[in-house]
Design a protein around this motif. Structure first.
Motif, mmCIF file in Angstrom:
data_model
loop_
_atom_site.group_PDB
_atom_site.id
_atom_site.type_symbol
_atom_site.label_atom_id
_atom_site.label_comp_id
_atom_site.label_asym_id
_atom_site.label_seq_id
_atom_site.Cartn_x
_atom_site.Cartn_y
_atom_site.Cartn_z
ATOM 1 N N ALA A 81 0.834 -1.205 0.000
ATOM 2 C CA ALA A 81 0.000 0.000 0.000
ATOM 3 C C ALA A 81 0.869 1.256 0.000
ATOM 4 O O ALA A 81 0.591 2.214 -0.735
ATOM 5 C CB ALA A 81 -0.930 -0.003 1.210
ATOM 6 N N LEU A 82 1.939 1.253 0.803
ATOM 7 C CA LEU A 82 2.840 2.414 0.829
ATOM 8 C C LEU A 82 3.537 2.600 -0.519
ATOM 9 O O LEU A 82 3.699 3.733 -0.983
ATOM 10 C CB LEU A 82 3.873 2.264 1.952
ATOM 11 N N GLU A 83 3.925 1.493 -1.147
ATOM 12 C CA GLU A 83 4.547 1.586 -2.475
ATOM 13 C C GLU A 83 3.559 2.161 -3.488
ATOM 14 O O GLU A 83 3.933 2.990 -4.321
ATOM 15 C CB GLU A 83 5.035 0.212 -2.942
ATOM 16 N N ASP A 84 2.290 1.743 -3.404
ATOM 17 C CA ASP A 84 1.257 2.280 -4.301
ATOM 18 C C ASP A 84 1.076 3.779 -4.083
ATOM 19 O O ASP A 84 0.963 4.545 -5.051
ATOM 20 C CB ASP A 84 -0.082 1.561 -4.091
ATOM 21 N N ARG A 189 -1.413 7.767 9.128
ATOM 22 C CA ARG A 189 -2.613 8.330 8.503
ATOM 23 C C ARG A 189 -3.241 7.331 7.541
ATOM 24 O O ARG A 189 -4.460 7.208 7.480
ATOM 25 C CB ARG A 189 -2.277 9.634 7.774
ATOM 26 N N LEU A 190 -2.401 6.637 6.818
ATOM 27 C CA LEU A 190 -2.898 5.672 5.838
ATOM 28 C C LEU A 190 -3.611 4.499 6.507
ATOM 29 O O LEU A 190 -4.620 4.009 6.027
ATOM 30 C CB LEU A 190 -1.727 5.156 4.985
ATOM 31 N N PHE A 191 -3.103 4.076 7.667
ATOM 32 C CA PHE A 191 -3.659 2.916 8.337
ATOM 33 C C PHE A 191 -4.419 3.257 9.610
ATOM 34 O O PHE A 191 -4.631 2.406 10.474
ATOM 35 C CB PHE A 191 -2.533 1.902 8.629
ATOM 36 N N ASP A 192 -4.806 4.532 9.751
ATOM 37 C CA ASP A 192 -5.605 5.001 10.902
ATOM 38 C C ASP A 192 -5.014 4.579 12.238
ATOM 39 O O ASP A 192 -5.696 4.029 13.103
ATOM 40 C CB ASP A 192 -7.048 4.494 10.803
ATOM 41 N N GLU A 193 -3.731 4.845 12.408
ATOM 42 C CA GLU A 193 -3.069 4.514 13.677
ATOM 43 C C GLU A 193 -2.836 5.804 14.440
ATOM 44 O O GLU A 193 -2.653 6.859 13.859
ATOM 45 C CB GLU A 193 -1.697 3.860 13.415
ATOM 46 N N GLU A 194 -2.817 5.667 15.761
ATOM 47 C CA GLU A 194 -2.485 6.824 16.577
ATOM 48 C C GLU A 194 -0.984 6.965 16.631
ATOM 49 O O GLU A 194 -0.264 5.984 16.674
ATOM 50 C CB GLU A 194 -3.045 6.654 17.987
ATOM 51 N N GLN A 195 -0.524 8.216 16.624
ATOM 52 C CA GLN A 195 0.925 8.445 16.640
ATOM 53 C C GLN A 195 1.431 8.616 18.044
ATOM 54 O O GLN A 195 0.832 8.983 18.945
ATOM 55 C CB GLN A 195 1.258 9.687 15.831
#
Length: 195
Positions: A81-84, A189-195
């Motif tokens: 997904a990150l590569e895309d 942000r892409l995977f809806d994770e908290e930072q």
């Protein structure tokens, strides 16, 4: 006492002794059977416990393997997904044209120019499709000339033989820096994770 009486007494005594021996033997046999049954029960119980432990170990091992495989699949899916996303970013940036492309290219040349002395002869390389654009911008810079093409999305590589400095201000290098510096945030942000 007659011989017959003595013989009969000996026989009775022998029978009594035989009964005692038989009784002792039966008692001893019962003890041996009871001990053997207890040992067998303990062995069976131990074997069942060991089998349960082995089943639990196997279950834990399979569960651990499945979790690891799932984690690897998740990581691979994330990497894909990150590569895309990165490919999409590169395609969109490569497609920038017109005034926006000129403004970005000029800003990258200005930033690179700060690294060179005013009297340096400076060679500027860029994407083949941007040769005319770069040449037009370089008309505003003394001692700067378009020196050839570089395989990049846009932007410039600027170098000078006299100062032995090379500045890579291509869109590719800007994307690389931004990607590296913001990968954690992009992923979150892409995977809806908290930072």
């Amino acid at each position: 006492m007659s011989l017959e009486t003595v013989v009969e007494d000996i026989r009775d005594e022998a029978r009594e002794r035989a009964k005692e021996i038989r009784s002792d033997a039966e008692s001893r046999a019962d003890e041996i059977v009871a001990d053997a049954e207890a040992d067998a029960e303990e062995i069976r119980s131990d074997a069942e416990a060991e089998a349960e432990r082995e089943i639990e170990r196997e279950r834990e091992q399979r569960l651990s393997s499945a979790k690891l495989e799932a984690k690897q699949m998740r990581l691979e899916a994330r990497r894909d997904a990150l590569e895309d996303v990165r490919e999409t970013v590169e395609e969109e940036i490569a497609a920038i044209d017109g005034d926006d492309r000129e403004e970005l290219t000029r800003a990258l040349i200005d930033a690179a120019a700060d690294e060179f002395d005013a009297d340096s002869d400076v060679s500027v390389y860029g994407r083949a499709d941007d040769e005319a654009l770069i040449s037009d911008i370089l008309d505003d810079y003394d001692g700067y000339e378009y020196a050839g093409e570089r395989d990049c999305l846009g932007g410039v590589v600027v170098e000078s033989e006299t100062s032995r400095v090379r500045v890579n201000n291509t869109f590719d290098s800007v994307i690389d820096d931004a990607w590296e510096n913001n990968l954690k945030e992009i992923s979150a942000r892409l995977f809806d994770e908290e930072q």
